[in-house]
Design a protein around this motif. Structure first.
Motif, PDB file in Angstrom:
ATOM      1  N   UNK A  13      48.081  58.710 -37.909  1.00 39.47           N
ATOM      2  CA  UNK A  13      47.638  58.445 -39.306  1.00 39.47           C
ATOM      3  C   UNK A  13      48.563  57.927 -39.988  1.00 39.47           C
ATOM      4  N   UNK A  14      48.616  57.557 -41.468  1.00 45.19           N
ATOM      5  CA  UNK A  14      49.542  56.944 -42.193  1.00 45.19           C
ATOM      6  C   UNK A  14      50.451  57.812 -42.905  1.00 45.19           C
ATOM      7  N   UNK A  15      51.567  57.428 -43.369  1.00 46.53           N
ATOM      8  CA  UNK A  15      52.603  58.262 -44.156  1.00 46.53           C
ATOM      9  C   UNK A  15      51.643  58.917 -45.629  1.00 46.53           C
ATOM     10  N   UNK A  16      52.122  60.096 -45.614  1.00 45.18           N
ATOM     11  CA  UNK A  16      51.393  60.783 -46.767  1.00 45.18           C
ATOM     12  C   UNK A  16      52.330  60.944 -47.987  1.00 45.18           C
ATOM     13  N   UNK A  17      52.179  60.307 -49.050  1.00 41.50           N
ATOM     14  CA  UNK A  17      53.156  60.239 -50.230  1.00 41.50           C
ATOM     15  C   UNK A  17      53.009  61.565 -51.145  1.00 41.50           C
ATOM     16  N   UNK A  18      53.857  62.163 -51.302  1.00 39.51           N
ATOM     17  CA  UNK A  18      53.839  63.362 -52.175  1.00 39.51           C
ATOM     18  C   UNK A  18      54.209  63.323 -53.418  1.00 39.51           C
ATOM     19  N   UNK A  19      53.678  63.477 -54.599  1.00 40.69           N
ATOM     20  CA  UNK A  19      53.963  63.340 -56.061  1.00 40.69           C
ATOM     21  C   UNK A  19      53.978  64.663 -56.605  1.00 40.69           C
ATOM     22  N   UNK A  20      52.851  65.469 -56.325  1.00 42.08           N
ATOM     23  CA  UNK A  20      53.021  66.845 -56.866  1.00 42.08           C
ATOM     24  C   UNK A  20      53.929  67.916 -56.306  1.00 42.08           C
ATOM     25  N   UNK A  21      54.574  68.600 -57.266  1.00 42.39           N
ATOM     26  CA  UNK A  21      55.601  69.450 -56.781  1.00 42.39           C
ATOM     27  C   UNK A  21      55.390  70.325 -55.455  1.00 42.39           C
ATOM     28  N   UNK A  22      54.014  70.688 -55.564  1.00 42.89           N
ATOM     29  CA  UNK A  22      53.684  71.614 -54.257  1.00 42.89           C
ATOM     30  C   UNK A  22      52.473  71.066 -53.357  1.00 42.89           C
ATOM     31  N   UNK A  23      52.496  70.939 -51.973  1.00 41.15           N
ATOM     32  CA  UNK A  23      51.793  70.279 -51.037  1.00 41.15           C
ATOM     33  C   UNK A  23      51.262  71.325 -49.868  1.00 41.15           C
ATOM     34  N   UNK A  24      50.113  71.533 -49.761  1.00 40.05           N
ATOM     35  CA  UNK A  24      49.578  72.061 -48.597  1.00 40.05           C
ATOM     36  C   UNK A  24      49.200  71.230 -47.657  1.00 40.05           C
TER      37      UNK A  24
END
Length: 370
Positions: free
Chosen positions: A218-229
Motif C-alpha cells: 500500500x501507499x504511505x499513510x499520512x497522519x494529521x490527527x493527534x491519535x491514530x489507530x
C-alpha cells in the motif's frame, strides 16, 4: 429466581474479571501445571525477563488466604458496581467484554472515593483495572491514561474516569529488557530511502508505511490527527486498516501473523513525545533511537506486551542526537526520526531474524522533523 437487570449486569461483570491474580500465583507455588508459566508471564514487564517484574511472587500462603482475598475482592467490587447506574454498568460491561476494542464512554466517578483491599488503599480507577485487566497492579504510577479519556491531562478533577480500558500499563524501561536485538544500528536501505522522498502533506506529523517482509504494502499513510489507530480487523474502527490493503504475499507465516494483529496499536502524539499503546492480544516489538543511551552505537528492540504503553519517540532527544561527534557515524544516513514496529515476531540476536525486513508484518513510522 427472578433477577433484575442490574444484578445480571453485575454478575456478568464479575464473571468477566481478569484471570489469575493471587489464586493463580498460589497454584504456581503449589506446582499446579500451567500456573507457573502464567505467573512467570505476568512477572515480565515489556520484555524485562529476569529483572524487576511488576508482580513479585507470593509463595508460601495457604489456600484459605487466597479464598479470603478472593471473597474480599468480590465484596469490594460488588459494592462499587452496585453504586453505578444501569447505563454505566452497560458501558463498563461493553468495554470489558470487547477488551477495549469498542469505543466506550468514560465511567466518571468521584475522584476521592478510594477503596481498601487488605492493607492497601486503591483509587477506583486502579481498583477496576486490577479487577478487570491486571490483577498484579499495585499503584496508579504504573498506568497511563489514553488521550481519548475525558480525564486525560486533568490534574485534580472532582470526577475521574474509571473505565479500565481508558488506561494502559506503563513499560518500565529502567529495568532493561534482555537483548532481543542488541545489534549495530541497521540504517535505511536504498528502498527505505525512497519512502522518505515521497511527497506528503506538510501538515502531517508522521507517515506510516506497512511492510510484509521486504515488500511495502500500500501507499504511505499520512497522519494529521493527534491519535491514530492502526489495526487489521477492528469493528467500526477509524484509522489505518491494514486489512484493506492489497497484498500479494502468500506466505503462511505472513498470513498467520496478519490474523493476530487484531486491534493493533494506537499511535499518539502527546506533549512529551509519541506514545505507542499495544491494543492487540500479542506482543509488539519496537526499535527507536530515543529509547536507548545516546552514546550507544547499538539499539535495543523493546518487547511491549498487550495492554502496555511505551514512549516510543522523544522529539527533544531526537534533535539532540542529530549531531553525533563520531565522524564515521556522521557518514551514515540518520534514522533518528524513524521508529520500527513489528507485530508478534521479534528480531535480533536472540531470534532467527536478524533484521526487521525478515519479520512477517511490520511498520515504519517516519516523523516530520520540520
Amino acid at each position: 429466581m427472578f433477577r433484575t437487570k442490574r444484578s445480571v449486569l453485575v454478575r456478568r461483570l464479575w464473571r468477566s474479571r481478569a484471570p489469575g491474580g493471587e489464586e493463580e500465583e498460589e497454584e504456581a507455588a503449589a506446582g499446579e501445571p500451567g500456573a507457573a508459566a502464567a505467573a512467570e508471564a505476568r512477572a515480565h514487564v515489556c520484555g524485562g525477563g529476569g529483572g524487576r517484574g511488576c508482580c513479585p511472587g507470593k509463595a508460601g500462603r495457604g489456600g484459605r488466604a487466597s479464598a479470603g482475598a478472593e471473597a474480599e475482592l468480590k465484596a469490594l467490587t460488588h459494592g462499587v458496581l452496585k453504586r453505578l447506574k444501569e447505563r454505566q454498568l452497560e458501558g463498563l460491561l461493553h468495554a470489558v467484554e470487547s477488551r477495549g476494542g469498542a469505543r466506550t464512554p468514560c465511567l466518571l466517578l468521584p475522584a476521592k472515593a478510594d477503596s481498601r483491599l487488605g492493607q492497601h488503599w486503591y483509587p477506583l480507577p486502579v481498583l477496576l483495572c486490577k479487577v478487570f485487566r491486571w490483577p498484579d497492579l499495585r499503584h496508579c504510577s504504573e498506568v497511563k491514561r489514553l488521550c481519548c479519556c475525558e480525564s486525560y491531562g486533568k490534574a485534580h478533577p472532582e470526577l475521574v474516569c474509571c473505565n479500565p480500558h481508558h488506561l494502559s500499563r506503563l513499560c518500565e524501561l529502567e529495568s532493561p529488557p534482555p537483548p532481543y536485538s542488541r545489534y549495530p544500528m541497521d540504517f535505511l536501505k536504498p528502498t527505505d530511502s525512497q519512502v522518505l522522498q515521497e511527497p506528503g502533506d506538510r501538515s502531517h506529523w508522521c507517515v506510516v508505511a506497512y511492510w510484509e517482509e521486504k515488500t511495502r504494502v500500500g501507499r504511505l499513510y499520512s497522519v494529521q490527527e493527534p491519535s491514530l489507530d492502526i489495526f487489521y480487523d477492528l469493528p467500526q474502527g477509524n484509522g489505518f486498516c491494514l486489512g484493506q490493503l492489497n497484498s500479494d504475499n502468500k506466505s503462511q507465516l505472513v498470513q498467520k501473523v496478519r490474523s493476530k494483529i487484531g486491534y493493533g496499536i494506537q499511535l499518539t502524539k502527546e506533549v512529551d513525545g509519541v506514545w505507542v499503546y499495544n491494543r492487540s492480544s500479542y506482543p509488539i516489538f519496537i526499535k527507536s533511537a530515543t529509547l536507548d543511551n545516546p552514546d550507544s552505537r547499538t539499539l535495543l528492540v523493546h518487547k511491549v506486551f498487550p495492554g502496555f504503553s511505551i514512549k516510543a519517540f522523544d522529539y527533544e532527544k531526537a534533535y539532540s542526537l542529530q549531531r553525533p561527534n563520531d565522524h564515521e557515524f556522521m557518514q551514515q544516513p540518520w534514522t533518528g526520526f524513524t521508529v520500527q514496529i513489528s507485530f508478534v515476531k521479534g528480531w535480533g540476536q536472540c531470534y532467527t531474524r536478524q533484521f526487521i525486513s525478515s519479520c512477517p508484518c511490520w511498520l515504519e513510522v517516519i516523523f516530520n522533523n520540520r
